[in-house]
Design a protein around this motif. Structure first.
Motif, PDB file in Angstrom:
ATOM      1  N   ALA A  46      94.847  39.210  61.104  1.00 54.79           N
ATOM      2  CA  ALA A  46      94.230  38.921  59.811  1.00 54.79           C
ATOM      3  C   ALA A  46      92.793  39.412  59.918  1.00 54.79           C
ATOM      4  CB  ALA A  46      94.257  37.430  59.513  1.00 54.79           C
ATOM      5  N   CYS A  47      92.342  40.170  58.924  1.00 62.09           N
ATOM      6  CA  CYS A  47      90.967  40.671  58.912  1.00 62.09           C
ATOM      7  C   CYS A  47      90.195  39.990  57.781  1.00 62.09           C
ATOM      8  CB  CYS A  47      90.917  42.183  58.740  1.00 62.09           C
ATOM      9  SG  CYS A  47      89.227  42.830  58.762  1.00 62.09           S
ATOM     10  N   HIS A  48      89.060  39.399  58.131  1.00 62.26           N
ATOM     11  CA  HIS A  48      88.240  38.662  57.174  1.00 62.26           C
ATOM     12  C   HIS A  48      87.086  39.487  56.609  1.00 62.26           C
ATOM     13  CE1 HIS A  48      89.938  34.643  58.048  1.00 62.26           C
ATOM     14  NE2 HIS A  48      90.015  35.051  59.296  1.00 62.26           N
ATOM     15  N   CYS A  49      87.010  40.787  56.893  1.00 59.37           N
ATOM     16  CA  CYS A  49      85.852  41.565  56.429  1.00 59.37           C
ATOM     17  C   CYS A  49      85.812  41.605  54.897  1.00 59.37           C
ATOM     18  CB  CYS A  49      85.851  42.971  57.011  1.00 59.37           C
ATOM     19  SG  CYS A  49      86.959  44.147  56.224  1.00 59.37           S
ATOM     20  N   THR A  50      84.632  41.766  54.357  1.00 55.68           N
ATOM     21  CA  THR A  50      84.498  41.780  52.901  1.00 55.68           C
ATOM     22  C   THR A  50      85.250  42.951  52.278  1.00 55.68           C
ATOM     23  OG1 THR A  50      82.363  42.911  53.097  1.00 55.68           O
ATOM     24  CG2 THR A  50      82.317  40.505  52.865  1.00 55.68           C
ATOM     25  N   GLY A  51      85.368  44.054  53.002  1.00 48.91           N
ATOM     26  CA  GLY A  51      86.163  45.176  52.492  1.00 48.91           C
ATOM     27  C   GLY A  51      87.620  44.786  52.304  1.00 48.91           C
ATOM     28  N   CYS A  52      88.206  44.122  53.284  1.00 50.72           N
ATOM     29  CA  CYS A  52      89.596  43.664  53.158  1.00 50.72           C
ATOM     30  C   CYS A  52      89.729  42.588  52.090  1.00 50.72           C
ATOM     31  CB  CYS A  52      90.124  43.169  54.499  1.00 50.72           C
ATOM     32  SG  CYS A  52      90.597  44.498  55.623  1.00 50.72           S
TER      33      CYS A  52
ATOM     34  N   LYS B 235      83.976  35.842  57.072  1.00 52.41           N
ATOM     35  CA  LYS B 235      85.049  35.093  56.413  1.00 52.41           C
ATOM     36  C   LYS B 235      84.511  34.080  55.410  1.00 52.41           C
ATOM     37  CE  LYS B 235      86.069  31.153  59.333  1.00 52.41           C
ATOM     38  NZ  LYS B 235      87.198  30.401  59.817  1.00 52.41           N
ATOM     39  N   LEU B 236      85.340  33.772  54.440  1.00 58.62           N
ATOM     40  CA  LEU B 236      85.027  32.707  53.501  1.00 58.62           C
ATOM     41  C   LEU B 236      85.097  31.380  54.263  1.00 58.62           C
ATOM     42  CD1 LEU B 236      87.087  33.945  50.425  1.00 58.62           C
ATOM     43  CD2 LEU B 236      84.632  34.234  50.865  1.00 58.62           C
ATOM     44  N   ALA B 237      84.207  30.473  53.962  1.00 58.65           N
ATOM     45  CA  ALA B 237      84.067  29.239  54.736  1.00 58.65           C
ATOM     46  C   ALA B 237      85.371  28.441  54.843  1.00 58.65           C
ATOM     47  CB  ALA B 237      82.967  28.370  54.133  1.00 58.65           C
ATOM     48  N   TRP B 238      86.196  28.466  53.821  1.00 57.14           N
ATOM     49  CA  TRP B 238      87.424  27.664  53.810  1.00 57.14           C
ATOM     50  C   TRP B 238      88.630  28.381  54.418  1.00 57.14           C
ATOM     51  CZ3 TRP B 238      91.224  30.260  51.373  1.00 57.14           C
ATOM     52  CH2 TRP B 238      90.837  31.222  50.445  1.00 57.14           C
ATOM     53  N   ALA B 239      88.510  29.681  54.697  1.00 57.31           N
ATOM     54  CA  ALA B 239      89.653  30.480  55.153  1.00 57.31           C
ATOM     55  C   ALA B 239      89.956  30.231  56.627  1.00 57.31           C
ATOM     56  CB  ALA B 239      89.392  31.960  54.917  1.00 57.31           C
ATOM     57  N   THR B 240      91.164  29.814  56.898  1.00 57.74           N
ATOM     58  CA  THR B 240      91.598  29.592  58.273  1.00 57.74           C
ATOM     59  C   THR B 240      92.934  30.293  58.496  1.00 57.74           C
ATOM     60  OG1 THR B 240      92.730  27.533  57.719  1.00 57.74           O
ATOM     61  CG2 THR B 240      90.440  27.352  58.439  1.00 57.74           C
ATOM     62  N   THR B 241      93.185  30.654  59.737  1.00 58.80           N
ATOM     63  CA  THR B 241      94.472  31.228  60.121  1.00 58.80           C
ATOM     64  C   THR B 241      94.902  30.562  61.424  1.00 58.80           C
ATOM     65  OG1 THR B 241      93.751  33.019  61.600  1.00 58.80           O
ATOM     66  CG2 THR B 241      93.669  33.460  59.211  1.00 58.80           C
TER      67      THR B 241
ATOM     68  N   SER C 295      92.323  43.366  49.141  1.00 57.47           N
ATOM     69  CA  SER C 295      93.500  42.519  48.989  1.00 57.47           C
ATOM     70  C   SER C 295      93.363  41.492  47.872  1.00 57.47           C
ATOM     71  CB  SER C 295      93.781  41.781  50.305  1.00 57.47           C
ATOM     72  OG  SER C 295      92.731  40.883  50.598  1.00 57.47           O
ATOM     73  N   SER C 296      92.158  41.376  47.307  1.00 52.56           N
ATOM     74  CA  SER C 296      91.881  40.331  46.311  1.00 52.56           C
ATOM     75  C   SER C 296      92.218  38.960  46.873  1.00 52.56           C
ATOM     76  CB  SER C 296      92.666  40.578  45.018  1.00 52.56           C
ATOM     77  OG  SER C 296      92.296  41.798  44.446  1.00 52.56           O
ATOM     78  N   SER C 297      91.906  38.784  48.141  1.00 49.38           N
ATOM     79  CA  SER C 297      92.226  37.534  48.819  1.00 49.38           C
ATOM     80  C   SER C 297      91.154  37.238  49.867  1.00 49.38           C
ATOM     81  CB  SER C 297      93.603  37.650  49.475  1.00 49.38           C
ATOM     82  OG  SER C 297      94.009  36.400  50.006  1.00 49.38           O
ATOM     83  N   ALA C 298      91.360  36.187  50.652  1.00 42.82           N
ATOM     84  CA  ALA C 298      90.388  35.795  51.661  1.00 42.82           C
ATOM     85  C   ALA C 298      90.416  36.707  52.880  1.00 42.82           C
ATOM     86  CB  ALA C 298      90.647  34.359  52.097  1.00 42.82           C
ATOM     87  N   PHE C 299      91.543  37.396  53.116  1.00 42.89           N
ATOM     88  CA  PHE C 299      91.692  38.293  54.252  1.00 42.89           C
ATOM     89  C   PHE C 299      92.894  39.185  54.011  1.00 42.89           C
ATOM     90  CE2 PHE C 299      93.169  33.959  55.364  1.00 42.89           C
ATOM     91  CZ  PHE C 299      94.534  34.158  55.398  1.00 42.89           C
ATOM     92  N   SER C 300      92.979  40.260  54.792  1.00 38.50           N
ATOM     93  CA  SER C 300      94.172  41.104  54.743  1.00 38.50           C
ATOM     94  C   SER C 300      95.002  40.824  55.988  1.00 38.50           C
ATOM     95  CB  SER C 300      93.810  42.588  54.674  1.00 38.50           C
ATOM     96  OG  SER C 300      93.256  43.013  55.910  1.00 38.50           O
ATOM     97  N   LEU C 301      96.289  41.090  55.901  1.00 34.59           N
ATOM     98  CA  LEU C 301      97.207  40.895  57.019  1.00 34.59           C
ATOM     99  C   LEU C 301      97.710  42.239  57.515  1.00 34.59           C
ATOM    100  CD1 LEU C 301      99.276  37.915  55.570  1.00 34.59           C
ATOM    101  CD2 LEU C 301      97.343  37.820  57.163  1.00 34.59           C
ATOM    102  N   THR C 302      97.973  42.318  58.811  1.00 36.05           N
ATOM    103  CA  THR C 302      98.385  43.575  59.437  1.00 36.05           C
ATOM    104  C   THR C 302      99.473  43.353  60.467  1.00 36.05           C
ATOM    105  OG1 THR C 302      96.282  44.720  59.173  1.00 36.05           O
ATOM    106  CG2 THR C 302      97.597  45.370  61.048  1.00 36.05           C
TER     107      THR C 302
END
Length: 153
Positions: free
Chosen positions: A30-36, A117-123, A40-47
């Motif tokens: 999971a990538c939390h960069c602002t580009g991803c 990452k966004l403060a609430w985003a966890t994986t 992805s229009s989400s908190a992170f992208s998945l790979t």
């Protein structure tokens, strides 16, 4: 994990572009960069990182989107689903696991760019990096992923 139940197939949202994965993944992330986040229009992208020889577009055509630079982000030209990313600097193809017909097995092993990452985003990722893992860490990460891998059956 040795039994990945390959090959896997998948498609974009409209199913005009179809893909096949025929080699086991190198790792998941999971990538939390602002580009991803923006792509992805989400908190992170998945790979799911797969070797280039184990990945193919089997129907339809993609267009390049995103920044149009060293990273080639491939999208379906019709529904604009972000399907996968290629880059000369990467020895793998980053496939979006949600494009697979059966992505339920997916769990990110690595999370990157946690500094953005966004403060609430966890994986549930086992390995976490504020930026990207150093290239010299990849051999150990791949070995650790293979020992940990959740499987795809």
């Amino acid at each position: 994990m040795t039994d990945w139940n390959l090959p896997w197939e998948g498609g974009c949202r409209c199913d005009r572009v179809r893909i096949r994965v025929s080699a086991p993944p190198v790792f998941t992330a999971a990538c939390h960069c602002t580009g991803c986040q923006k792509m992805s229009s989400s908190a992170f992208s998945l790979t799911v990182a797969v070797p280039p020889e184990g990945f193919a577009v089997i129907a339809g055509e993609t267009v390049i989107g995103g920044m149009h630079g060293d990273l080639q982000h491939h999208f379906c030209a019709w529904c604009m689903s972000w399907m996968f990313t290629r880059a000369d600097m990467m020895p793998f193809v980053n496939v979006r696991p949600t494009m697979l017909d059966k992505p339920q097995w997916f769990v990110p092993f690595i999370e990157t760019m946690t500094s953005e990452k966004l403060a609430w985003a966890t994986t549930p990722a086992v390995q976490s990096y504020e930026r990207f893992p150093p290239m010299e860490d990849f051999a150990a990460l791949v070995g650790a992923f293979n020992a940990w891998a959740p499987g795809a059956a």
